[in-house]
Design an enzyme around this catalytic site. Structure first.
Site, PDB file in Angstrom:
ATOM      1  N   CYS A   1       0.813  -1.214   0.000  1.00  0.00           N
ATOM      2  CA  CYS A   1       0.000   0.000   0.000  1.00  0.00           C
ATOM      3  C   CYS A   1       0.850   1.269   0.000  1.00  0.00           C
ATOM      4  O   CYS A   1       1.955   1.284   0.531  1.00  0.00           O
ATOM      5  CB  CYS A   1      -0.875   0.035   1.241  1.00  0.00           C
ATOM      6  SG  CYS A   1      -1.824  -1.448   1.514  1.00  0.00           S
TER       7      CYS A   1
ATOM      8  N   ARG B   1       4.897   0.145  -6.198  1.00  0.00           N
ATOM      9  CA  ARG B   1       4.908  -0.700  -5.003  1.00  0.00           C
ATOM     10  C   ARG B   1       3.940  -1.876  -5.111  1.00  0.00           C
ATOM     11  O   ARG B   1       4.025  -2.812  -4.318  1.00  0.00           O
ATOM     12  CB  ARG B   1       4.529   0.138  -3.776  1.00  0.00           C
ATOM     13  CG  ARG B   1       5.555   1.195  -3.426  1.00  0.00           C
ATOM     14  CD  ARG B   1       5.002   2.187  -2.432  1.00  0.00           C
ATOM     15  NE  ARG B   1       4.716   1.576  -1.151  1.00  0.00           N
ATOM     16  CZ  ARG B   1       5.484   1.702  -0.081  1.00  0.00           C
ATOM     17  NH1 ARG B   1       6.595   2.392  -0.158  1.00  0.00           N
ATOM     18  NH2 ARG B   1       5.163   1.141   1.058  1.00  0.00           N
TER      19      ARG B   1
ATOM     20  N   TRP C   1      -3.242  -2.551  -1.353  1.00  0.00           N
ATOM     21  CA  TRP C   1      -2.875  -3.921  -1.720  1.00  0.00           C
ATOM     22  C   TRP C   1      -3.643  -4.795  -0.739  1.00  0.00           C
ATOM     23  O   TRP C   1      -3.348  -4.793   0.466  1.00  0.00           O
ATOM     24  CB  TRP C   1      -1.368  -4.082  -1.561  1.00  0.00           C
ATOM     25  CG  TRP C   1      -0.788  -5.326  -2.131  1.00  0.00           C
ATOM     26  CD1 TRP C   1      -0.475  -5.571  -3.433  1.00  0.00           C
ATOM     27  CD2 TRP C   1      -0.380  -6.488  -1.407  1.00  0.00           C
ATOM     28  NE1 TRP C   1       0.102  -6.805  -3.560  1.00  0.00           N
ATOM     29  CE2 TRP C   1       0.174  -7.394  -2.343  1.00  0.00           C
ATOM     30  CE3 TRP C   1      -0.411  -6.866  -0.065  1.00  0.00           C
ATOM     31  CZ2 TRP C   1       0.672  -8.643  -1.974  1.00  0.00           C
ATOM     32  CZ3 TRP C   1       0.082  -8.113   0.302  1.00  0.00           C
ATOM     33  CH2 TRP C   1       0.606  -8.982  -0.652  1.00  0.00           C
TER      34      TRP C   1
ATOM     35  N   ASN D   1      -1.665   2.207   6.032  1.00  0.00           N
ATOM     36  CA  ASN D   1      -0.848   1.061   5.607  1.00  0.00           C
ATOM     37  C   ASN D   1      -0.597   0.207   6.835  1.00  0.00           C
ATOM     38  O   ASN D   1      -0.346   0.745   7.914  1.00  0.00           O
ATOM     39  CB  ASN D   1       0.513   1.519   5.077  1.00  0.00           C
ATOM     40  CG  ASN D   1       0.424   2.112   3.694  1.00  0.00           C
ATOM     41  OD1 ASN D   1      -0.653   2.172   3.108  1.00  0.00           O
ATOM     42  ND2 ASN D   1       1.547   2.572   3.187  1.00  0.00           N
ATOM     43  N   GLY D   2      -0.620  -1.102   6.655  1.00  0.00           N
ATOM     44  CA  GLY D   2      -0.338  -1.991   7.783  1.00  0.00           C
ATOM     45  C   GLY D   2      -1.538  -2.866   8.083  1.00  0.00           C
ATOM     46  O   GLY D   2      -2.455  -2.998   7.256  1.00  0.00           O
TER      47      GLY D   2
ATOM     48  N   GLU E   1      18.689 -16.913  -6.869  1.00  0.00           N
ATOM     49  CA  GLU E   1      18.234 -15.570  -7.203  1.00  0.00           C
ATOM     50  C   GLU E   1      17.723 -15.530  -8.651  1.00  0.00           C
ATOM     51  O   GLU E   1      16.703 -14.905  -8.946  1.00  0.00           O
ATOM     52  CB  GLU E   1      19.378 -14.566  -6.982  1.00  0.00           C
ATOM     53  CG  GLU E   1      19.109 -13.158  -7.450  1.00  0.00           C
ATOM     54  CD  GLU E   1      17.858 -12.525  -6.877  1.00  0.00           C
ATOM     55  OE1 GLU E   1      17.254 -13.065  -5.949  1.00  0.00           O
ATOM     56  OE2 GLU E   1      17.452 -11.466  -7.394  1.00  0.00           O
TER      57      GLU E   1
ATOM     58  N   LYS F   1      14.014 -14.433  -9.794  1.00  0.00           N
ATOM     59  CA  LYS F   1      13.818 -13.321 -10.735  1.00  0.00           C
ATOM     60  C   LYS F   1      12.919 -13.769 -11.877  1.00  0.00           C
ATOM     61  O   LYS F   1      11.979 -13.092 -12.253  1.00  0.00           O
ATOM     62  CB  LYS F   1      15.188 -12.887 -11.267  1.00  0.00           C
ATOM     63  CG  LYS F   1      15.389 -11.462 -11.559  1.00  0.00           C
ATOM     64  CD  LYS F   1      15.677 -10.573 -10.377  1.00  0.00           C
ATOM     65  CE  LYS F   1      14.711 -10.694  -9.251  1.00  0.00           C
ATOM     66  NZ  LYS F   1      15.110 -10.163  -8.004  1.00  0.00           N
TER      67      LYS F   1
ATOM     68  N   GLU G   1       9.223 -14.361 -10.755  1.00  0.00           N
ATOM     69  CA  GLU G   1       8.400 -13.206 -10.363  1.00  0.00           C
ATOM     70  C   GLU G   1       8.033 -12.304 -11.537  1.00  0.00           C
ATOM     71  O   GLU G   1       6.958 -11.721 -11.532  1.00  0.00           O
ATOM     72  CB  GLU G   1       8.997 -12.428  -9.187  1.00  0.00           C
ATOM     73  CG  GLU G   1      10.234 -11.639  -9.435  1.00  0.00           C
ATOM     74  CD  GLU G   1      10.698 -10.885  -8.177  1.00  0.00           C
ATOM     75  OE1 GLU G   1      11.898 -10.664  -8.065  1.00  0.00           O
ATOM     76  OE2 GLU G   1       9.872 -10.515  -7.328  1.00  0.00           O
TER      77      GLU G   1
ATOM     78  N   HIS H   1      19.471 -36.672  -7.262  1.00  0.00           N
ATOM     79  CA  HIS H   1      18.795 -37.143  -6.052  1.00  0.00           C
ATOM     80  C   HIS H   1      17.298 -36.875  -6.110  1.00  0.00           C
ATOM     81  O   HIS H   1      16.647 -36.740  -5.072  1.00  0.00           O
ATOM     82  CB  HIS H   1      19.428 -36.487  -4.821  1.00  0.00           C
ATOM     83  CG  HIS H   1      20.862 -36.863  -4.637  1.00  0.00           C
ATOM     84  ND1 HIS H   1      21.246 -38.128  -4.241  1.00  0.00           N
ATOM     85  CD2 HIS H   1      22.004 -36.180  -4.861  1.00  0.00           C
ATOM     86  CE1 HIS H   1      22.571 -38.194  -4.199  1.00  0.00           C
ATOM     87  NE2 HIS H   1      23.053 -37.015  -4.588  1.00  0.00           N
TER      88      HIS H   1
ATOM     89  N   LYS I   1       6.421  -4.090  -3.782  1.00  0.00           N
ATOM     90  CA  LYS I   1       7.838  -3.757  -3.673  1.00  0.00           C
ATOM     91  C   LYS I   1       8.337  -3.876  -2.238  1.00  0.00           C
ATOM     92  O   LYS I   1       9.416  -4.374  -1.986  1.00  0.00           O
ATOM     93  CB  LYS I   1       8.067  -2.337  -4.201  1.00  0.00           C
ATOM     94  CG  LYS I   1       9.518  -1.885  -4.146  1.00  0.00           C
ATOM     95  CD  LYS I   1      10.382  -2.711  -5.086  1.00  0.00           C
ATOM     96  CE  LYS I   1      11.849  -2.356  -5.015  1.00  0.00           C
ATOM     97  NZ  LYS I   1      12.679  -3.430  -5.599  1.00  0.00           N
TER      98      LYS I   1
HETATM   99  O1  M6R Z   1      13.152  -4.548   0.802  1.00  0.00           O
HETATM  100  P1  M6R Z   1      13.705  -5.915   1.065  1.00  0.00           P
HETATM  101  O2  M6R Z   1      15.051  -6.116   0.473  1.00  0.00           O
HETATM  102  O3  M6R Z   1      13.709  -6.277   2.513  1.00  0.00           O
HETATM  103  O4  M6R Z   1      12.715  -6.906   0.335  1.00  0.00           O
HETATM  104  C1  M6R Z   1      12.813  -8.285   0.484  1.00  0.00           C
HETATM  105  C2  M6R Z   1      11.995  -9.002  -0.556  1.00  0.00           C
HETATM  106  O5  M6R Z   1      10.639  -8.716  -0.396  1.00  0.00           O
HETATM  107  C3  M6R Z   1      12.412  -8.623  -1.979  1.00  0.00           C
HETATM  108  O6  M6R Z   1      13.775  -8.858  -2.194  1.00  0.00           O
HETATM  109  C4  M6R Z   1      11.603  -9.428  -3.020  1.00  0.00           C
HETATM  110  O7  M6R Z   1      11.929 -10.775  -2.930  1.00  0.00           O
HETATM  111  C5  M6R Z   1      11.854  -8.862  -4.422  1.00  0.00           C
HETATM  112  N1  M6R Z   1      10.609  -8.704  -5.103  1.00  0.00           N
HETATM  113  C6  M6R Z   1      12.684  -9.746  -5.252  1.00  0.00           C
HETATM  114  O8  M6R Z   1      12.901  -9.261  -6.522  1.00  0.00           O
END
Ligand code: M6R
Length: 609
Positions: free
Chosen positions: A2, A27, A75, A101-102, A481, A485, A488, A504, A604
């Site tokens: 949010c 975000r 969100w 937010n929250g 990673e 990537k 997502e 395995h 985000k």
């Molecule tokens: O702001 P942060 O680095 O703490 O965020 C952690 C994860 O939410 C963030 O890295 C998320 O996995 C990304 N969307 C990955 O691309």
């Protein structure tokens, strides 16, 4: 997640609020709305499910006049995305409007309590209780009322309140959720993220937990939880608006991938890894005492933590656990009094990472934070002298790229520093590593040259339904990673395996045409991974190898596509390999027509548990 904006000043609030929401749209959100108070002290609300563009069309057709207002991108957490559940929420009379937010954890109890007093609810959200609670408690002074209300709210919140009986101020408070104030030339701004106000001011004030702020046309007044006025703590943010815009790139993600040489340069050049360790928060004596290190983070930052484990264990000879913060915060842990805890977070606002850091602090162990966002909650919780910033600049795309690389490089710098402080690295090796770090930005620039090749490759591969990423040791850490990537941004199911694990179990999934991407940056392990590739190839897999020039020879006649990165010191080459893998995810997603910068269901900054 949010987003919040608020404005008070001499201009029409509506367009400024919508502009702020547009800037926060990266975000991730599913509905948007604004509330504006006019000269007759009437609050008008416009809100809708869907994108800010839809909200903009609505307010263009029926503008809300007034020079004070609040806005929100939601969100969904409690209640589906809908017009009704969108923020702002108001009390029944429409005299108090709130954006939040929250999560209010005791919203059910509060709702039952307020219903007894005749408050009528119209949404399924937890936020709506705040509007009714403020109405119920209102005593003619919104600051007192807010103070009473926060004594009853459990959970996390960043709140901005508009009250028609007090038309010359916005009331703000936060707890475990970011909220920033800005003030410039008679105009006040509130936002959950500084990028929303960068075009107006860079002088900002990050609220601390339970601090309340009254934002008016004459400035910001700050109060503690007891209602005492306290000193303000404005800071200047270095980021500028162009840092937070696309600058000619079709997507933020691509822009941020291409900004990596500069981001690396800034992060590396700001600290000396040989000779002068004054940037490092621990003295030689304290560094010598560290018995183990725990690095906790989420998502991509967790993958940087895993990379950090390999660097630190190899160079500083300290046992390291990389922990997923959401696990760390609750699981049974064995603490050691000489342990060092490191939290890694781009935003500095991730709820699980913040909670993990607090748990470590409660145990009295030393802490360190690696953050990108200056003044963020995690940076503040760790303390100024125990925070190391990555200088990646604002990262807008949901998929983290430049933040990851700067986090990983900072891990390497910490490892090199600790290695010397603890007498594990001799001067010659430390010198080689320093040189290698200095070369990294230039080598990253060269690596970006692979973009066209990767784009062509992805044009052939984008219809693949599953992808395996494999590698050993640091290459495995990077594979995780790379898989995250790809999934997502392109929604392709992808999984990372330690190359030696294929036989395995996962080999059972290999069939004709299955795409396997192998990371090979370490000569000493390449032969082993190549054996695993042979196993995959003989079962019909299609293989893409991301390798250094020197490993290329080892691939010999193997039937693979090759993306070649420049040679470097074996320990740091893996950092370069991140770049083609980010480009691979990006190009696959673009070829599949995905919304690269705002992938479905993602936010985000994940400020709720
Ligand atoms: O702001 P942060 O680095 O703490 O965020 C952690 C994860 O939410 C963030 O890295 C998320 O996995 C990304 N969307 C990955 O691309």
């Amino acid at each position: 997640m949010c987003g919040i904006v608020g404005y008070i000043g001499s201009r029409q609030a509506g367009p400024l609020l919508v502009e702020g929401l547009e800037r926060l749209s990266y975000r991730g959100y599913d509905s948007a709305g604004i509330a504006v108070m006019d000269q007759a002290q009437k609050i008008g609300v416009c809100k809708t499910k869907g994108k800010v563009e839809r909200l903009k069309e609505m307010v263009d057709k029926q503008p809300l006049a007034g020079k004070i207002g609040i806005g929100h991108t939601r969100w969904a957490t409690h209640g589906e995305p809908s017009d009704q559940n969108a923020h702002p929420h108001t009390d029944v009379q429409g005299e108090i409007a709130v954006v939040h937010n929250g999560i209010i954890e005791n919203h059910i109890q509060l709702r039952q309590y307020l219903e007894q007093y005749g408050e009528v609810f119209v949404s399924q959200t937890d936020t709506e209780v705040i509007a009714h609670l403020l109405h119920h408690l209102y005593d003619g002074n919104m600051l007192h009322t807010l103070q009473k209300a926060i004594g009853m709210l459990e959970g996390s919140y960043a709140l901005v309140v508009l009250c028609s009986r007090e038309p010359d101020a916005l009331y703000c408070v936060r707890n475990d959720n970011p909220l920033v104030m800005g003030f410039c030339n008679g105009e006040g701004f509130a936002a959950s993220d500084v990028t929303a106000m960068l075009s107006h001011t860079r002088n900002v004030l990050f609220l601390k937990d339970k601090e309340m702020a009254v934002l008016s046309r004459t400035g910001v007044k700050l109060f503690d939880v007891y209602g005492n006025e306290i000193e303000q703590h404005f800071v200047r943010v270095d980021w500028n608006l162009s840092d937070a815009q696309k600058g000619g790139y079709p997507h933020y993600m691509l822009k941020e991938i291409f900004e990596q040489p500069e981001a690396l340069q800034k992060t590396i050049a700001s600290r000396n890894v040989q000779g002068d360790f004054s940037w490092f928060p621990f003295s030689q004596e304290n560094a010598g005492k560290i018995s183990k290190i725990t690095i906790a983070a989420c998502g991509t930052a967790y993958h940087a933590a895993v990379m950090g484990k390999y660097f630190i264990e190899e160079l500083a000879h300290i046992p390291v656990n990389a922990e997923i913060a959401s696990e760390y915060r609750y699981r049974h842990l064995i603490f050691d009094e000489n342990e060092l805890f490191i939290a890694v977070s781009q935003s500095g606002e991730t709820a699980d990472t913040l909670a993990a850091l607090r748990r470590a602090k409660q145990k009295g162990i030393s802490v360190l934070a690696i953050c990108n966002a200056v003044g963020s909650s995690i940076a503040r919780e760790a303390g100024k002298s125990n925070t190391l910033y990555t200088y990646a600049g604002p990262e807008i795309a949901v998929a983290s790229t430049k933040a990851y690389l700067t986090q990983a490089v900072l891990m390497l710098m910490i490892a090199v520093t600790l290695g010397q402080m603890r007498g594990r690295l001799d001067t010659q090796r430390a010198h080689q590593l320093r040189e290698s770090l200095e070369q990294l930005p230039q080598k990253a620039e060269e690596t970006l040259g692979a973009f066209d090749q990767i784009q062509r490759l992805c044009d052939k591969l984008y219809q693949k339904k599953h992808v395996f990423f494999i590698g050993r040791e640091k290459d495995w850490a990077l594979s995780m990673e790379a898989a995250l990537k790809l999934k997502e941004v392109s929604y392709i199911f992808s999984e990372a395996y330690a190359a030696g694990e294929l036989k395995h179990g996962p080999l059972a999934l290999l069939e004709d045409g299955q795409l396997v991407v192998a990371v090979l940056t370490q000569k000493r392990l390449a032969e082993k991974t190549i054996n695993n590739l042979q196993e995959a190839l003989s079962r019909g897999a299609k293989v893409v190898a991301v390798c250094t020039k020197s490993v290329l020879q080892q691939l010999a006649e193997l039937n693979t596509e090759r993306i070649v990165i420049p040679d470097m010191d074996e320990i740091s080459a893996v950092l370069l390999a991140a770049i083609p893998l980010q480009m691979f995810a990006y190009c696959m997603a673009v070829a599949r027509g995905c919304d690269v910068d705002q992938p479905r269901n993602l936010a985000k900054s994940v400020t709720v548990e």
